[in-house]
Design a protein around this motif. Structure first.
Motif, mmCIF file in Angstrom:
data_model
loop_
_atom_site.group_PDB
_atom_site.id
_atom_site.type_symbol
_atom_site.label_atom_id
_atom_site.label_comp_id
_atom_site.label_asym_id
_atom_site.label_seq_id
_atom_site.Cartn_x
_atom_site.Cartn_y
_atom_site.Cartn_z
ATOM 1 N N MET A 9 60.035 33.463 26.860
ATOM 2 C CA MET A 9 60.558 33.306 25.491
ATOM 3 C C MET A 9 61.752 32.363 25.476
ATOM 4 O O MET A 9 62.858 32.763 25.123
ATOM 5 N N GLU A 56 63.055 32.117 21.897
ATOM 6 C CA GLU A 56 63.180 33.357 21.134
ATOM 7 C C GLU A 56 64.431 34.122 21.549
ATOM 8 O O GLU A 56 64.985 33.902 22.615
ATOM 9 N N TRP A 104 66.274 37.703 22.519
ATOM 10 C CA TRP A 104 65.995 39.021 23.086
ATOM 11 C C TRP A 104 67.292 39.594 23.642
ATOM 12 O O TRP A 104 68.190 38.844 24.011
ATOM 13 N N VAL A 108 63.219 42.182 20.825
ATOM 14 C CA VAL A 108 62.688 40.830 20.957
ATOM 15 C C VAL A 108 62.377 40.302 19.568
ATOM 16 O O VAL A 108 61.672 40.956 18.801
ATOM 17 N N THR A 154 60.453 37.341 17.938
ATOM 18 C CA THR A 154 59.508 36.285 18.295
ATOM 19 C C THR A 154 58.388 36.191 17.279
ATOM 20 O O THR A 154 58.031 37.183 16.657
ATOM 21 N N GLU A 155 57.867 35.010 17.143
ATOM 22 C CA GLU A 155 56.667 34.791 16.326
ATOM 23 C C GLU A 155 55.468 34.516 17.219
ATOM 24 O O GLU A 155 54.339 34.529 16.760
ATOM 25 N N LYS A 156 55.715 34.237 18.503
ATOM 26 C CA LYS A 156 54.647 33.777 19.391
ATOM 27 C C LYS A 156 54.204 34.798 20.429
ATOM 28 O O LYS A 156 53.023 34.884 20.752
#
Length: 70
Positions: free
Chosen positions: A26, A29, A31, A44, A46-48
């Motif tokens: 990530m 992203e 975290w 976390v 995140t979009e992925k």
């Protein structure tokens, strides 16, 4: 999307152990761990990355990890 996980990571040393793997997975992203929480939370944003991927990553490093439901 924010995902929240219960983990068995209990120390800063253990965070440093998994940090390179989380950074690779990530890189863009956000975290963080909350080691003060009784569930040793990993948050976390995140979009992925899927929750299953995060769980697999921590388990591959010898830690327990499960997503908390909302």
């Amino acid at each position: 999307m924010i995902h929240v996980f219960r983990t068995s990571v209990i120390s800063e040393k253990q965070v440093r152990q998994v940090e390179p793997f989380l950074k690779t997975l990530m890189s863009n992203e956000e975290w963080n761990f909350d080691l003060e929480d009784c569930d040793k939370i990993l948050r976390v944003e995140t979009e992925k990355v899927t929750p299953e991927t995060v769980i697999t990553l921590l388990k591959s490093q010898g830690f327990e990890c499960s997503e908390l439901s909302e």
